[in-house]
Motif scaffolding. Sequence first.
Motif, PDB file in Angstrom:
ATOM      1  N   LEU A 212      13.603 -92.809 -57.782  1.00 17.64           N
ATOM      2  CA  LEU A 212      13.366 -94.251 -57.694  1.00 17.64           C
ATOM      3  C   LEU A 212      12.799 -94.816 -58.993  1.00 17.64           C
ATOM      4  CD1 LEU A 212      11.975 -94.948 -54.127  1.00 17.64           C
ATOM      5  CD2 LEU A 212      14.101 -95.716 -55.154  1.00 17.64           C
ATOM      6  N   TRP A 213      11.736 -94.185 -59.481  1.00 14.08           N
ATOM      7  CA  TRP A 213      11.016 -94.759 -60.617  1.00 14.08           C
ATOM      8  C   TRP A 213      11.894 -94.928 -61.853  1.00 14.08           C
ATOM      9  CZ3 TRP A 213       7.601 -98.032 -61.461  1.00 14.08           C
ATOM     10  CH2 TRP A 213       6.910 -98.102 -62.671  1.00 14.08           C
ATOM     11  N   PRO A 214      12.673 -93.889 -62.263  1.00 11.30           N
ATOM     12  CA  PRO A 214      13.503 -94.082 -63.464  1.00 11.30           C
ATOM     13  C   PRO A 214      14.529 -95.202 -63.287  1.00 11.30           C
ATOM     14  CG  PRO A 214      13.404 -91.777 -62.859  1.00 11.30           C
ATOM     15  CD  PRO A 214      12.814 -92.541 -61.722  1.00 11.30           C
ATOM     16  N   GLU A 215      14.949 -95.415 -62.053  1.00 11.34           N
ATOM     17  CA  GLU A 215      15.920 -96.475 -61.813  1.00 11.34           C
ATOM     18  C   GLU A 215      15.262 -97.848 -61.888  1.00 11.34           C
ATOM     19  OE1 GLU A 215      19.730 -97.930 -60.487  1.00 11.34           O
ATOM     20  OE2 GLU A 215      19.115 -95.944 -61.141  1.00 11.34           O
ATOM     21  N   LEU A 216      14.032 -97.944 -61.382  1.00 11.96           N
ATOM     22  CA  LEU A 216      13.361 -99.240 -61.282  1.00 11.96           C
ATOM     23  C   LEU A 216      12.662 -99.647 -62.571  1.00 11.96           C
ATOM     24  CD1 LEU A 216      11.719 -98.848 -57.761  1.00 11.96           C
ATOM     25  CD2 LEU A 216      13.763-100.137 -58.344  1.00 11.96           C
ATOM     26  N   ARG A 217      12.171 -98.645 -63.331  1.00  8.33           N
ATOM     27  CA  ARG A 217      11.276 -98.948 -64.437  1.00  8.33           C
ATOM     28  C   ARG A 217      11.825 -99.962 -65.448  1.00  8.33           C
ATOM     29  NH1 ARG A 217       9.754 -94.289 -68.253  1.00  8.33           N
ATOM     30  NH2 ARG A 217      11.813 -94.964 -68.895  1.00  8.33           N
ATOM     31  N   PRO A 218      13.050 -99.774 -65.979  1.00 10.82           N
ATOM     32  CA  PRO A 218      13.506-100.751 -66.977  1.00 10.82           C
ATOM     33  C   PRO A 218      13.618-102.162 -66.415  1.00 10.82           C
ATOM     34  CG  PRO A 218      15.264 -99.226 -66.371  1.00 10.82           C
ATOM     35  CD  PRO A 218      14.021 -98.697 -65.771  1.00 10.82           C
ATOM     36  N   LEU A 219      14.055-102.263 -65.162  1.00 16.37           N
ATOM     37  CA  LEU A 219      14.171-103.588 -64.547  1.00 16.37           C
ATOM     38  C   LEU A 219      12.803-104.224 -64.373  1.00 16.37           C
ATOM     39  CD1 LEU A 219      16.839-102.738 -61.890  1.00 16.37           C
ATOM     40  CD2 LEU A 219      17.074-104.425 -63.703  1.00 16.37           C
ATOM     41  N   LEU A 220      11.849-103.421 -63.907  1.00 15.66           N
ATOM     42  CA  LEU A 220      10.497-103.941 -63.703  1.00 15.66           C
ATOM     43  C   LEU A 220       9.893-104.407 -65.021  1.00 15.66           C
ATOM     44  CD1 LEU A 220       8.996-101.441 -61.118  1.00 15.66           C
ATOM     45  CD2 LEU A 220       9.605-103.818 -60.761  1.00 15.66           C
TER      46      LEU A 220
END
Lengths: 294, 328
Positions: A212-220
């Motif tokens: 989850l985190w690697p997928e969300l991080r750039p967007l966040l």
Amino acid sequence: MTQTITPTPGGTPDTTLPSPALQNDAPPANRWYSGRSTGQLLAMSGLALLVLFALLGPLLWTEHAVQDLSRFLEPPSLADPLGRDHLGRSVVARLAHATRLSLLLAVLGVVTALAAGTLAGIVAAWRGGWVDASLNAMSEALIALPAILVVLLFSAMANGELWTLYAGLALAQWVEYFRMVRARSSLVLAGPAVEAAGLLKLGRAHILRRHLWPELRPLLATMATFGIGSSILALSTLGFVGIGIRPPTPELGLMITEAFPYYNEAPWMSLAPVLVLTTTLIGLLGLRNKESRA
Amino acid sequence: MNQLVRHESFLVPAALVLRQRVIQAVAVALFVSAACFAIVQSLPGDIAFRIAAGRYGYDQVTAASAEAVRADLGLDRPAWLQLLDWLASLARFDLGTSLVTGGNVAGELALHLSGSLQLAAAALVLAFLAGTAAGTLAAFRPGGTLDRALTFWVSAARALPPFLLGLVLILVFSVHLGVLPATGHGESTNIVLPALTLATGLSGLFARVSRDAVIRIRQSDYVRFAATKGLGGRLIFIRHVLRNTGVTLVPYIGVQAIILIEGVVVIESLFAWPGLGHALVHAIFWRDVPMIQATALALALLVVLLNTATDLAVLAIDPRPRTSQAAS
């Protein structure tokens, strides 16, 4: 909880599994400036200067409220690089305190909104059912409300104390993070990679960290820079209109309003807060540009 | 026969859109109303004394009259019961009376609403026309001077706070050139500056979206087919390019609704334009809670209304999502 403690065999599966998360991290970031455009470096240095000013300024020019009416609209000098305002207060001291306050409130609001929204989004995507339904219904209502309206309503509470502005900013913004995280997480959680991780009994912490985190991080990160910009803008707009932070406390929008009648006699007084505000906004936009295109 | 099927397939998704938006409107109303209730609760001082002053005059305010008000209005009940009462009066469309002017809030709301609608409509039309025209022109030569100027415009419109833009416009057009009035209402030139300020912020997105859409559509198969068929450049542009660009652009009106309403609040206060935003800011300044509730509700419901209208417009002009929704 017990699942996360059960020893994953030597920790090696993490590196051998062809998870999409690892492929995302493929371009190695050796130096902080590698792969960044001139515009981005400019934006970063501009923002760094501002942060420095916000951190050190209030220490150098401590007295922002001391009036000296005999020094009414004094032009800039060495001791007061931006002169004095219509009440004989040091403009640079006020500007430093205002910048610090704006940045602090905006960052706090965004961090709170980001944490709450991300947590709620992941929980909603993971649990589904009534948790998802009720959180989603709440977000439907808030997404239709302009952020400035929410902050305005909150600023009317408790005599407009600072915490109400912070709470308004956080409440207005968490929905965006919630909706994005929920949509993305439910895609990732339904994907084959997470299914495989579940079959291997790798536990929730592993799925969170590796999938989850690697997928969300750039967007966040992109959303947060944008959120900080719009928070600072909202705060200064409220100050400008006269219903944000109360007058003796220096605030960027308030300073622009106060300086406006004197812009002929003392242009530096109105230009200084405008410059800080536009530098912040352009800087944040400049940071974001490439990430959002990629 | 075919016509009938298409007609039906429009009605079903339209009903779904309406149901979802009505639920959203109710939720928005609940939130705004609850927030206003919280404002009342957080106001310093005892609300019973305040209402007693309003009822009997300031000379008659005693502990006894305040007690009478408290018992009469049930102010000593738990907060959640009072909140239910508060929401019930909203459900009866009873907006109360202004604490400052003493006038009926619903009547004042109608006046402010027309002012805001005028301004919002003028700005939206201006932004749509100017943005689309600029975007379409830029799309004919991607990378050209006009295109690069447009990119600069789009980012400048985003980085410049609306209130600063308004100030700059006032300085240029009212103070230095003296051609347009900065504030006021009633003359036709009054609306120019506020509408221009609002439209500038909105035009950026329209310009960018229409530019990208026109570039994409001009490279599409159906435009190339029309050209092969021997259709003239002007006809291709009107029949194929413009129409399909419209389909792409209309949803963005909904996206801009929130920005538009935010702008209305700021711009009206700056230009002293008699509208909802101006009234809301004044009501907050004076803690005139019934007025805060009414204006905030109206602004929030305007967003929902605008979104509903764009949803329905998209359904009406673009048949594709209809069939896909009916199939799923």
